[in-house]
Design a protein around this motif. Sequence first.
Motif, PDB file in Angstrom:
ATOM      1  N   SER A   6       0.850  -1.194   0.000  1.00  0.00           N
ATOM      2  CA  SER A   6       0.000   0.000   0.000  1.00  0.00           C
ATOM      3  C   SER A   6       0.883   1.240   0.000  1.00  0.00           C
ATOM      4  N   VAL A   7       0.261   2.394  -0.229  1.00  0.00           N
ATOM      5  CA  VAL A   7       1.002   3.657  -0.326  1.00  0.00           C
ATOM      6  C   VAL A   7       1.815   3.921   0.936  1.00  0.00           C
ATOM      7  N   GLY A   8       1.338   3.508   2.096  1.00  0.00           N
ATOM      8  CA  GLY A   8       2.037   3.761   3.352  1.00  0.00           C
ATOM      9  C   GLY A   8       3.219   2.857   3.627  1.00  0.00           C
ATOM     10  N   ASP A   9       3.400   1.797   2.841  1.00  0.00           N
ATOM     11  CA  ASP A   9       4.517   0.871   3.065  1.00  0.00           C
ATOM     12  C   ASP A   9       5.834   1.495   2.645  1.00  0.00           C
ATOM     13  N   ASP A  10       6.915   1.098   3.302  1.00  0.00           N
ATOM     14  CA  ASP A  10       8.234   1.616   2.958  1.00  0.00           C
ATOM     15  C   ASP A  10       9.018   0.585   2.150  1.00  0.00           C
ATOM     16  N   ALA A  11      10.215   0.972   1.730  1.00  0.00           N
ATOM     17  CA  ALA A  11      11.054   0.094   0.905  1.00  0.00           C
ATOM     18  C   ALA A  11      11.394  -1.198   1.629  1.00  0.00           C
ATOM     19  N   GLN A  12      11.580  -1.126   2.933  1.00  0.00           N
ATOM     20  CA  GLN A  12      11.934  -2.320   3.699  1.00  0.00           C
ATOM     21  C   GLN A  12      10.805  -3.349   3.659  1.00  0.00           C
ATOM     22  N   THR A  13       9.567  -2.895   3.705  1.00  0.00           N
ATOM     23  CA  THR A  13       8.422  -3.802   3.622  1.00  0.00           C
ATOM     24  C   THR A  13       8.398  -4.519   2.277  1.00  0.00           C
ATOM     25  N   ALA A  14       8.591  -3.768   1.190  1.00  0.00           N
ATOM     26  CA  ALA A  14       8.613  -4.366  -0.150  1.00  0.00           C
ATOM     27  C   ALA A  14       9.783  -5.329  -0.294  1.00  0.00           C
ATOM     28  N   TRP A  15      10.938  -4.944   0.240  1.00  0.00           N
ATOM     29  CA  TRP A  15      12.117  -5.807   0.166  1.00  0.00           C
ATOM     30  C   TRP A  15      11.854  -7.120   0.913  1.00  0.00           C
ATOM     31  N   GLY A  16      11.267  -7.022   2.083  1.00  0.00           N
ATOM     32  CA  GLY A  16      10.971  -8.220   2.878  1.00  0.00           C
ATOM     33  C   GLY A  16       9.963  -9.126   2.207  1.00  0.00           C
ATOM     34  N   HIS A  27      11.660   2.842  -4.684  1.00  0.00           N
ATOM     35  CA  HIS A  27      12.234   3.120  -3.362  1.00  0.00           C
ATOM     36  C   HIS A  27      13.389   2.180  -3.029  1.00  0.00           C
ATOM     37  N   VAL A  28      13.275   0.917  -3.370  1.00  0.00           N
ATOM     38  CA  VAL A  28      14.371  -0.035  -3.123  1.00  0.00           C
ATOM     39  C   VAL A  28      15.593   0.375  -3.939  1.00  0.00           C
ATOM     40  N   THR A  29      15.374   0.766  -5.196  1.00  0.00           N
ATOM     41  CA  THR A  29      16.484   1.201  -6.057  1.00  0.00           C
ATOM     42  C   THR A  29      17.130   2.467  -5.512  1.00  0.00           C
ATOM     43  N   LEU A  30      16.313   3.427  -5.060  1.00  0.00           N
ATOM     44  CA  LEU A  30      16.856   4.646  -4.459  1.00  0.00           C
ATOM     45  C   LEU A  30      17.714   4.322  -3.241  1.00  0.00           C
ATOM     46  N   ALA A  31      17.237   3.432  -2.394  1.00  0.00           N
ATOM     47  CA  ALA A  31      17.986   3.054  -1.187  1.00  0.00           C
ATOM     48  C   ALA A  31      19.323   2.429  -1.553  1.00  0.00           C
ATOM     49  N   ALA A  32      19.324   1.567  -2.561  1.00  0.00           N
ATOM     50  CA  ALA A  32      20.579   0.914  -2.986  1.00  0.00           C
ATOM     51  C   ALA A  32      21.562   1.931  -3.547  1.00  0.00           C
ATOM     52  N   LEU A  33      21.088   2.840  -4.384  1.00  0.00           N
ATOM     53  CA  LEU A  33      21.968   3.867  -4.957  1.00  0.00           C
ATOM     54  C   LEU A  33      22.528   4.787  -3.871  1.00  0.00           C
ATOM     55  N   ARG A  34      21.673   5.198  -2.960  1.00  0.00           N
ATOM     56  CA  ARG A  34      22.121   6.100  -1.894  1.00  0.00           C
ATOM     57  C   ARG A  34      23.070   5.413  -0.929  1.00  0.00           C
ATOM     58  N   LEU A  35      22.900   4.112  -0.747  1.00  0.00           N
ATOM     59  CA  LEU A  35      23.794   3.350   0.125  1.00  0.00           C
ATOM     60  C   LEU A  35      25.242   3.419  -0.367  1.00  0.00           C
ATOM     61  N   HIS A  64       3.033   6.078 -12.916  1.00  0.00           N
ATOM     62  CA  HIS A  64       4.232   5.256 -12.786  1.00  0.00           C
ATOM     63  C   HIS A  64       5.305   6.047 -12.041  1.00  0.00           C
ATOM     64  N   SER A  65       6.300   5.348 -11.552  1.00  0.00           N
ATOM     65  CA  SER A  65       7.455   6.014 -10.936  1.00  0.00           C
ATOM     66  C   SER A  65       8.727   5.321 -11.396  1.00  0.00           C
ATOM     67  N   TRP A  66       9.828   6.074 -11.384  1.00  0.00           N
ATOM     68  CA  TRP A  66      11.128   5.546 -11.751  1.00  0.00           C
ATOM     69  C   TRP A  66      12.194   6.374 -11.066  1.00  0.00           C
ATOM     70  N   VAL A  67      13.448   6.119 -11.380  1.00  0.00           N
ATOM     71  CA  VAL A  67      14.591   6.728 -10.702  1.00  0.00           C
ATOM     72  C   VAL A  67      15.415   7.539 -11.694  1.00  0.00           C
ATOM     73  N   GLU A  68      15.965   8.635 -11.231  1.00  0.00           N
ATOM     74  CA  GLU A  68      17.028   9.328 -11.946  1.00  0.00           C
ATOM     75  C   GLU A  68      18.232   9.356 -11.017  1.00  0.00           C
ATOM     76  N   TRP A  69      19.382   8.988 -11.533  1.00  0.00           N
ATOM     77  CA  TRP A  69      20.615   8.980 -10.728  1.00  0.00           C
ATOM     78  C   TRP A  69      21.650   9.858 -11.413  1.00  0.00           C
ATOM     79  N   ASP A  78      14.146   2.935 -15.404  1.00  0.00           N
ATOM     80  CA  ASP A  78      12.873   2.394 -14.930  1.00  0.00           C
ATOM     81  C   ASP A  78      13.158   1.012 -14.337  1.00  0.00           C
ATOM     82  N   PRO A  79      13.396   0.928 -13.024  1.00  0.00           N
ATOM     83  CA  PRO A  79      13.774  -0.358 -12.430  1.00  0.00           C
ATOM     84  C   PRO A  79      12.640  -1.377 -12.425  1.00  0.00           C
ATOM     85  N   THR A  80      11.410  -0.933 -12.495  1.00  0.00           N
ATOM     86  CA  THR A  80      10.281  -1.863 -12.534  1.00  0.00           C
ATOM     87  C   THR A  80      10.276  -2.647 -13.835  1.00  0.00           C
ATOM     88  N   ASN A  81      10.579  -1.964 -14.938  1.00  0.00           N
ATOM     89  CA  ASN A  81      10.568  -2.594 -16.259  1.00  0.00           C
ATOM     90  C   ASN A  81      11.966  -2.917 -16.774  1.00  0.00           C
TER      91      ASN A  81
END
Length: 158
Positions: A6-16, A27-35, A64-69, A78-81
Amino acid sequence: MSGSTSVGDDAQTAWGARQGVCQDVTHVTLAALRLVKIPARYVSGYLCPKQDLNVGETATGESHSWVEWWAGHWTGVDPTNLREVGLDHVVVARGRDYDDVPPMKGVYQGRSDSKLTVAVSFTRLDLAAGLQRTWSCAGRPRYEPTRSTAAVRTVMSS
């Protein structure tokens, strides 16, 4: 996977859960890049659901959403696709994460029975003319416009 988070879930929830919708993958991709200290931002917009529209064919975009680095310039992925961002992606807003740029946010003053709808239409204007063949870093041919090849129309009504 629609409905997996759901919209309220964070990247850790999706990762788990090992599943999620585009915003989770973003969000998972953003976390990995920022790490690894690579500047990255969340992009909210629309995606044409069909990559190979015929000339004159129209398709309704999907939110849709995607990442710019940052690699010396902002690069969209577009990490989803699992592909680069192209002409079939329309940017609405950029931010640190979903909370900065949700697709629908604001204040409405008016009749309570009003309803806001948004439609983004993609129409292929010219498929072959005006394209030049280039090569992506993965070695696959990529076609880039040398002039306008697609039209995007946004319609908002209440």
